[in-house]
Motif scaffolding. Structure first.
Motif, PDB file in Angstrom:
ATOM      1  N   LEU A   1       0.826  -1.205   0.000  1.00 56.96           N
ATOM      2  CA  LEU A   1       0.000   0.000   0.000  1.00 56.96           C
ATOM      3  C   LEU A   1       0.862   1.257   0.000  1.00 56.96           C
ATOM      4  O   LEU A   1       0.536   2.241  -0.686  1.00 56.96           O
ATOM      5  CB  LEU A   1      -0.928   0.002   1.220  1.00 56.96           C
ATOM      6  N   GLN A   2       1.943   1.245   0.760  1.00 60.15           N
ATOM      7  CA  GLN A   2       2.814   2.422   0.809  1.00 60.15           C
ATOM      8  C   GLN A   2       3.462   2.670  -0.545  1.00 60.15           C
ATOM      9  O   GLN A   2       3.537   3.815  -1.006  1.00 60.15           O
ATOM     10  CB  GLN A   2       3.880   2.229   1.890  1.00 60.15           C
ATOM     11  N   ALA A   3       3.933   1.632  -1.193  1.00 59.29           N
ATOM     12  CA  ALA A   3       4.535   1.811  -2.512  1.00 59.29           C
ATOM     13  C   ALA A   3       3.513   2.331  -3.521  1.00 59.29           C
ATOM     14  O   ALA A   3       3.824   3.179  -4.366  1.00 59.29           O
ATOM     15  CB  ALA A   3       5.131   0.482  -3.002  1.00 59.29           C
ATOM     16  N   TRP A   4       2.277   1.853  -3.418  1.00 59.11           N
ATOM     17  CA  TRP A   4       1.229   2.236  -4.375  1.00 59.11           C
ATOM     18  C   TRP A   4       0.680   3.635  -4.092  1.00 59.11           C
ATOM     19  O   TRP A   4       0.504   4.436  -5.007  1.00 59.11           O
ATOM     20  CB  TRP A   4       0.117   1.198  -4.332  1.00 59.11           C
ATOM     21  N   MET A   5       0.411   3.943  -2.825  1.00 63.17           N
ATOM     22  CA  MET A   5      -0.292   5.181  -2.490  1.00 63.17           C
ATOM     23  C   MET A   5       0.647   6.364  -2.247  1.00 63.17           C
ATOM     24  O   MET A   5       0.195   7.508  -2.245  1.00 63.17           O
ATOM     25  CB  MET A   5      -1.168   4.958  -1.254  1.00 63.17           C
ATOM     26  N   VAL A   6       1.922   6.108  -2.051  1.00 60.39           N
ATOM     27  CA  VAL A   6       2.876   7.197  -1.857  1.00 60.39           C
ATOM     28  C   VAL A   6       3.667   7.456  -3.135  1.00 60.39           C
ATOM     29  O   VAL A   6       3.895   8.614  -3.503  1.00 60.39           O
ATOM     30  CB  VAL A   6       3.832   6.886  -0.689  1.00 60.39           C
ATOM     31  N   TYR A   7       4.070   6.408  -3.823  1.00 59.44           N
ATOM     32  CA  TYR A   7       4.929   6.561  -5.004  1.00 59.44           C
ATOM     33  C   TYR A   7       4.248   6.137  -6.306  1.00 59.44           C
ATOM     34  O   TYR A   7       4.835   6.332  -7.375  1.00 59.44           O
ATOM     35  CB  TYR A   7       6.212   5.757  -4.817  1.00 59.44           C
ATOM     36  N   GLY A   8       3.081   5.540  -6.232  1.00 60.97           N
ATOM     37  CA  GLY A   8       2.417   5.095  -7.451  1.00 60.97           C
ATOM     38  C   GLY A   8       3.048   3.877  -8.078  1.00 60.97           C
ATOM     39  O   GLY A   8       2.898   3.643  -9.283  1.00 60.97           O
ATOM     40  N   LEU A   9       3.750   3.082  -7.282  1.00 53.52           N
ATOM     41  CA  LEU A   9       4.433   1.889  -7.791  1.00 53.52           C
ATOM     42  C   LEU A   9       3.686   0.643  -7.344  1.00 53.52           C
ATOM     43  O   LEU A   9       3.275   0.531  -6.186  1.00 53.52           O
ATOM     44  CB  LEU A   9       5.875   1.837  -7.278  1.00 53.52           C
ATOM     45  N   LEU A  10       3.560  -0.303  -8.236  1.00 57.56           N
ATOM     46  CA  LEU A  10       2.898  -1.570  -7.929  1.00 57.56           C
ATOM     47  C   LEU A  10       3.970  -2.614  -7.641  1.00 57.56           C
ATOM     48  O   LEU A  10       4.553  -3.198  -8.556  1.00 57.56           O
ATOM     49  CB  LEU A  10       2.007  -2.003  -9.099  1.00 57.56           C
ATOM     50  N   GLN A  11       4.241  -2.836  -6.354  1.00 55.70           N
ATOM     51  CA  GLN A  11       5.244  -3.816  -5.936  1.00 55.70           C
ATOM     52  C   GLN A  11       4.535  -5.153  -5.683  1.00 55.70           C
ATOM     53  O   GLN A  11       4.164  -5.470  -4.564  1.00 55.70           O
ATOM     54  CB  GLN A  11       5.961  -3.325  -4.672  1.00 55.70           C
TER      55      GLN A  11
ATOM     56  N   ALA B   1     -11.357  -0.431  -1.524  1.00 55.36           N
ATOM     57  CA  ALA B   1     -10.385  -0.882  -2.530  1.00 55.36           C
ATOM     58  C   ALA B   1     -10.388   0.041  -3.741  1.00 55.36           C
ATOM     59  O   ALA B   1      -9.328   0.349  -4.307  1.00 55.36           O
ATOM     60  CB  ALA B   1     -10.698  -2.320  -2.946  1.00 55.36           C
ATOM     61  N   GLU B   2     -11.568   0.502  -4.154  1.00 58.50           N
ATOM     62  CA  GLU B   2     -11.642   1.439  -5.273  1.00 58.50           C
ATOM     63  C   GLU B   2     -10.957   2.758  -4.923  1.00 58.50           C
ATOM     64  O   GLU B   2     -10.311   3.381  -5.778  1.00 58.50           O
ATOM     65  CB  GLU B   2     -13.109   1.689  -5.647  1.00 58.50           C
ATOM     66  N   SER B   3     -11.097   3.201  -3.683  1.00 51.54           N
ATOM     67  CA  SER B   3     -10.417   4.426  -3.260  1.00 51.54           C
ATOM     68  C   SER B   3      -8.904   4.240  -3.300  1.00 51.54           C
ATOM     69  O   SER B   3      -8.163   5.139  -3.718  1.00 51.54           O
ATOM     70  CB  SER B   3     -10.857   4.810  -1.844  1.00 51.54           C
ATOM     71  N   ILE B   4      -8.431   3.075  -2.858  1.00 46.53           N
ATOM     72  CA  ILE B   4      -6.994   2.787  -2.915  1.00 46.53           C
ATOM     73  C   ILE B   4      -6.517   2.774  -4.364  1.00 46.53           C
ATOM     74  O   ILE B   4      -5.442   3.316  -4.686  1.00 46.53           O
ATOM     75  CB  ILE B   4      -6.695   1.454  -2.215  1.00 46.53           C
ATOM     76  N   LEU B   5      -7.300   2.173  -5.244  1.00 46.49           N
ATOM     77  CA  LEU B   5      -6.955   2.159  -6.668  1.00 46.49           C
ATOM     78  C   LEU B   5      -6.878   3.584  -7.216  1.00 46.49           C
ATOM     79  O   LEU B   5      -5.942   3.937  -7.951  1.00 46.49           O
ATOM     80  CB  LEU B   5      -7.995   1.344  -7.440  1.00 46.49           C
ATOM     81  N   PHE B   6      -7.856   4.410  -6.856  1.00 47.05           N
ATOM     82  CA  PHE B   6      -7.878   5.803  -7.322  1.00 47.05           C
ATOM     83  C   PHE B   6      -6.657   6.565  -6.822  1.00 47.05           C
ATOM     84  O   PHE B   6      -6.031   7.324  -7.582  1.00 47.05           O
ATOM     85  CB  PHE B   6      -9.155   6.483  -6.851  1.00 47.05           C
TER      86      PHE B   6
ATOM     87  N   ASP C   1       4.589  12.892   2.556  1.00 43.32           N
ATOM     88  CA  ASP C   1       5.007  12.455   3.889  1.00 43.32           C
ATOM     89  C   ASP C   1       3.793  12.199   4.788  1.00 43.32           C
ATOM     90  O   ASP C   1       3.816  11.283   5.623  1.00 43.32           O
ATOM     91  CB  ASP C   1       5.906  13.507   4.528  1.00 43.32           C
ATOM     92  N   LYS C   2       2.764  12.995   4.623  1.00 43.18           N
ATOM     93  CA  LYS C   2       1.551  12.794   5.424  1.00 43.18           C
ATOM     94  C   LYS C   2       0.884  11.466   5.086  1.00 43.18           C
ATOM     95  O   LYS C   2       0.429  10.727   5.974  1.00 43.18           O
ATOM     96  CB  LYS C   2       0.582  13.951   5.195  1.00 43.18           C
ATOM     97  N   ILE C   3       0.838  11.140   3.788  1.00 36.68           N
ATOM     98  CA  ILE C   3       0.278   9.847   3.372  1.00 36.68           C
ATOM     99  C   ILE C   3       1.102   8.704   3.957  1.00 36.68           C
ATOM    100  O   ILE C   3       0.559   7.717   4.487  1.00 36.68           O
ATOM    101  CB  ILE C   3       0.232   9.759   1.835  1.00 36.68           C
ATOM    102  N   ALA C   4       2.430   8.826   3.874  1.00 34.99           N
ATOM    103  CA  ALA C   4       3.303   7.780   4.415  1.00 34.99           C
ATOM    104  C   ALA C   4       3.134   7.645   5.924  1.00 34.99           C
ATOM    105  O   ALA C   4       3.156   6.533   6.461  1.00 34.99           O
ATOM    106  CB  ALA C   4       4.759   8.094   4.064  1.00 34.99           C
ATOM    107  N   ALA C   5       2.944   8.778   6.615  1.00 32.56           N
ATOM    108  CA  ALA C   5       2.766   8.724   8.064  1.00 32.56           C
ATOM    109  C   ALA C   5       1.462   8.031   8.437  1.00 32.56           C
ATOM    110  O   ALA C   5       1.406   7.273   9.423  1.00 32.56           O
ATOM    111  CB  ALA C   5       2.801  10.142   8.634  1.00 32.56           C
ATOM    112  N   LEU C   6       0.399   8.278   7.683  1.00 34.17           N
ATOM    113  CA  LEU C   6      -0.874   7.606   7.952  1.00 34.17           C
ATOM    114  C   LEU C   6      -0.744   6.097   7.783  1.00 34.17           C
ATOM    115  O   LEU C   6      -1.252   5.313   8.600  1.00 34.17           O
ATOM    116  CB  LEU C   6      -1.959   8.167   7.028  1.00 34.17           C
ATOM    117  N   LEU C   7      -0.075   5.673   6.725  1.00 35.12           N
ATOM    118  CA  LEU C   7       0.109   4.238   6.507  1.00 35.12           C
ATOM    119  C   LEU C   7       1.046   3.637   7.543  1.00 35.12           C
ATOM    120  O   LEU C   7       0.856   2.488   7.974  1.00 35.12           O
ATOM    121  CB  LEU C   7       0.652   4.003   5.098  1.00 35.12           C
ATOM    122  N   LYS C   8       2.051   4.400   7.956  1.00 35.77           N
ATOM    123  CA  LYS C   8       2.969   3.895   8.984  1.00 35.77           C
ATOM    124  C   LYS C   8       2.244   3.696  10.308  1.00 35.77           C
ATOM    125  O   LYS C   8       2.487   2.721  11.034  1.00 35.77           O
ATOM    126  CB  LYS C   8       4.128   4.870   9.151  1.00 35.77           C
ATOM    127  N   GLY C   9       1.318   4.622  10.633  1.00 35.80           N
ATOM    128  CA  GLY C   9       0.540   4.460  11.853  1.00 35.80           C
ATOM    129  C   GLY C   9      -0.306   3.200  11.831  1.00 35.80           C
ATOM    130  O   GLY C   9      -0.426   2.492  12.846  1.00 35.80           O
TER     131      GLY C   9
END
Length: 779
Positions: A235-245, A309-314, A379-387
């Motif tokens: 999720l962090q790779a996808w939602m912070v960097y747009g990468l599909l790991q 899931a659709e929101s995550i995809l978006f 960074d805010k997105i990454a912090a939310l996922l890290k929490g």
């Protein structure tokens, strides 16, 4: 015997505590002539023996550890207690093998070659499809096994320090693992047997975590935490960097294959699937947004809703757009930034700027302009996922709240990219001006310039080139130099056979079996209209509009098709209105000529007066046609287009969300189509017939040379009466007039029937058979 028991508890059997499965394999091993078992290197390499050796790694359904049967000094009760303890050793060994196979990375080195030669269980595990989620499960089980080994070691220390009954101390020290290892073995067996991966494995662990045994619940929740670490990393790779790991296709966001791409309704109707794929292949960023990624339902955990899931995809797709602007956009923004860097917009001497337009300089790429996704937001997105990742338990509400917050960040910055940096309102205004005929002076001039051309059938080879000349002349007369959007508009005349084929922007021209295309066939492509009608060939005039990145995310091929659909409709009404006005001018010329003739030659004055009297029915039917077409055009342009445009502007300015922006625009287009009756087959067919009757009347007026074709006029009059009455009857029905789909329909009916003319004639049309009307119409 103590150490034999302790070794058996960690999976190492011997002579006192034996493994029946190992003994069975040894018994099946080939022997030499003297009855001695051969070594592995001397054993025959036939398929049967290899298959027997493979049984070592198969899942054993029941415990195979037993107390040696030849130990007669052990009582039956002691044997029963020992075999109950031996089950822990069996579960430990199987779980340990599972973790070693999944966590083993030694295959990278030379050991991998030896394992393949020996046919070991490790080599067989490597032939399976890799799974990072199974590896995370193995890491969690390894933690549990480490705790178990520590408990066995502590039992050994207690026994050696205080010689007390051995079996009692062992049972007491390992009693809690009786509730843990067996369920873990069951989970491991199911994962191995069904090869569960990704979301499937998460579903299993989530279901097993709901149990009434606190120790077991804590243990499985820890396993679920390990598996969630993989999901959060993806999720962090996808939602912070747009990468599909997702090397092993276990994430619930996956990359679509060619066969997985769903065809849109536009493609299904127009057969544009090949053209669509070609267009998307030429623009990878457009493909990324529309067809490249999707939600994989097979890997979506049951406890994550499809909306989440659709929101995550978006979010991932939005981040890819924001982090990878096109080269044309970079150059455009850099150029505009350089032109504006020398001065600021000032109001009353005060510098004015938008707070979110923070500038960044990317010296390496030469791009200097607004940062589409500021680093603090990433960074805010990454912090939310890290929490979420650090929480020991998965909380659905917290997860959904965090996803919604991240989605809001991505949608807001995508809205800024569209509205602020890409001038969305300007392009929407341009589409309204040219596709919805808001620039009435331009199209009035264009139709007048091309009227002489449109009086003749279009020539298939030169129709488009012929139309471009009056199109450019109208632009020179009416379009100012400050209109920067007109250069994006181009006129196109699709391929013409027996009649014009109505193609839409971006669609390749082609012939259809039925070449009759007009309003009816255009509606047939999208709605429920019936078969097409014949036309004069000019009704398929289309416009193209050049769209730059990133506006293609909003102005898709289907959206431009809807604009083109409304354009062809309103242009046809505009053209008919102009023809009726020209017909009235020609009729007045004939009337003035007869009046002059009556004054000059009193003898022939009576004849001229009779001709004028004969033309009165023609003038009346022309007036009724013009009245209906003018009111319909006013309703569409003012009540529908202008009102919906004002509503769209208010919504865009009051919203900061790209998803809402796209929804507002879709509702805007849908309202234009529905309130203009383009999706009602019966209304569109009647309007098509009325438009054809108007053209026929224009030809009758044009072709008269002193005499009037009364039979043709009577036919046109009768048909027009029927069609106009039918149109009014349908529009005033409670299904339409009383619905919310056309809020201004009642005003249109009021203007149309202000003196109850249509109501009276429509009521009379429903009565019994009346005599055929003459050429005189009711006033």
């Amino acid at each position: 015997m103590l150490h034999e028991l302790l070794l058996a508890l960690v999976g190492c059997t011997g002579d006192v505590f034996v493994d029946k499965a190992s003994e069975a394999r040894l018994a099946a091993q080939p022997r030499g002539r003297a009855g001695v078992r051969l070594r592995d290197s001397e054993a025959p390499e036939d398929d049967e023996v290899e298959e027997d050796n493979g049984d070592e790694n198969e899942i054993v359904e029941e415990c195979t550890f037993r107390v040696a049967p030849d130990l007669t000094f052990i009582s039956s009760s002691e044997r029963e207690v020992l075999e109950r303890l031996l089950r822990l050793g069996f579960y430990y060994r199987e779980l340990d093998r599972f973790t070693l196979h999944l966590r083993n990375l030694s295959w990278i080195g030379p050991f991998y070659v030896d394992a393949l030669k020996n046919g070991s269980s490790i080599s067989r595990s490597l032939t399976r499809k890799p799974s990072i989620y199974q590896r995370s499960l193995a890491n969690g089980i390894a933690e549990v096994l480490a705790i178990y080994r520590s408990a066995v070691l502590k039992v050994e220390q207690n026994i050696l320090s205080d010689p007390v009954p051995v079996i009692a101390i062992v049972t007491k020290g390992l009693n809690q693992f009786d509730l843990i290892l067996q369920p873990l073995y069951s989970i491991m067996s199911k994962v191995e047997r069904q090869q569960l991966r990704g979301g499937q494995l998460l579903n299993l662990l989530h279901a097993k975590s709901h149990c009434g045994v606190p120790e077991l619940q804590t243990c499985i929740q820890r396993l679920l935490w390990h598996a969630h670490q993989v999901m959060y990393s993806q999720l962090q790779a996808w939602m912070v960097y747009g990468l599909l790991q997702d090397q092993h296709e276990e994430f619930f966001i996956n990359r679509c294959q060619d066969g997985d791409v769903e065809r849109s309704p536009f493609d299904l109707v127009h057969g544009g699937d090949k053209a669509r794929k070609t267009q998307l292949a030429e623009d990878p960023q457009l493909a990324d947004w529309h067809i490249e990624f999707s939600v994989c339902m097979d890997m979506l955990p049951d406890y994550i809703q499809i909306q989440t899931a659709e929101s995550i995809l978006f979010v991932g797709k939005a981040v890819r757009v924001l982090r990878n602007p096109s080269a044309s956009f970079k150059s455009q923004v850099a150029g505009s930034h350089q032109s504006e860097s020398g001065f600021l917009d000032r109001k009353d001497g005060v510098a004015f700027s938008l707070p979110f337009m923070k500038e960044s300089v990317l010296s390496s790429s030469g791009y200097q302009g607004p940062q589409l996704l500021p680093q603090e937001q990433a960074d805010k997105i990454a912090a939310l996922l890290k929490g979420l990742k650090e929480k020991p338990l998965f909380h659905r509400m917290s997860f959904e709240h965090a996803v919604d917050e991240i989605r809001t960040i991505a949608a807001t910055h995508l809205w800024q990219l569209m509205v602020v940096h890409s001038d969305l309102l300007g392009h929407l205004k341009a589409l309204k001006d040219y596709f919805l005929l808001a620039k009435g002076d331009f199209f009035q001039c264009f139709l007048e310039e091309s009227r002489s051309l449109m009086r003749l059938p279009p020539r298939p080879s030169t129709a488009e080139a012929d139309l471009k000349i009056p199109f450019q002349q109208a632009a020179i007369k009416t379009i100012g130099d400050d209109d920067k959007y007109f250069s994006r508009v181009s006129l196109r005349m699709p391929t013409i056979g027996n009649a014009a084929v109505s193609n839409l922007p971006g669609e390749s021209t082609r012939q259809r079996p039925s070449a009759d295309v007009n309003l009816g066939t255009t509606i047939n492509s999208y709605g429920d209209a019936g078969s097409g009608y014949s036309n004069d060939g000019w009704d398929s005039i289309a416009l193209d509009y050049s769209i730059n990145w990133p506006l293609q995310l909003l102005f898709t091929k289907e959206v431009l098709a809807k604009y083109s659909r409304v354009f062809q409709y309103v242009l046809r009404l505009k053209r008919i209105q102009l023809e009726l006005e020209k017909s009235w001018a020609e009729a007045m010329q004939h009337d003035r000529a007869d009046a002059i003739e009556a004054r000059k030659e009193p003898v022939s004055g009576s004849t001229a007066k009779q001709r004028r009297q004969q033309r009165m029915p023609m003038w009346r039917v022309r007036q009724h046609m013009a009245y209906l077409i003018t009111n319909l055009q006013f309703y569409i342009q003012v009540d529908v287009i202008e009102s919906q445009w004002n509503l769209l502007q208010e919504r865009i300015q009051g919203s900061k969300d790209f998803t809402e922006l796209a929804r507002f625009h879709q509702e805007y287009l849908s309202a234009l189509i529905s309130q203009s009756f383009l999706d009602i087959g019966s209304v569109s067919r009647i309007l098509d017939s009325i438009i054809k009757l108007c053209l026929q009347l224009g030809r009758v007026i044009e072709q008269q040379d002193g005499t009037l074709n009364t039979l043709e006029l009577d036919r046109i009059t009768e048909e027009f009466n029927k069609k106009s009455n039918s149109l009014y009857t349908i529009l005033r029905s409670s299904k339409l007039a009383g619905s919310q789909r056309a809020p201004f329909l009642r005003q249109f009916l009021l203007r149309l029937n202000y003196n109850s003319f249509f109501e009276v004639t429509a009521r009379g049309a429903l009565n019994v058979i009346r005599p055929r009307p003459t050429s005189v119409l009711l006033t």
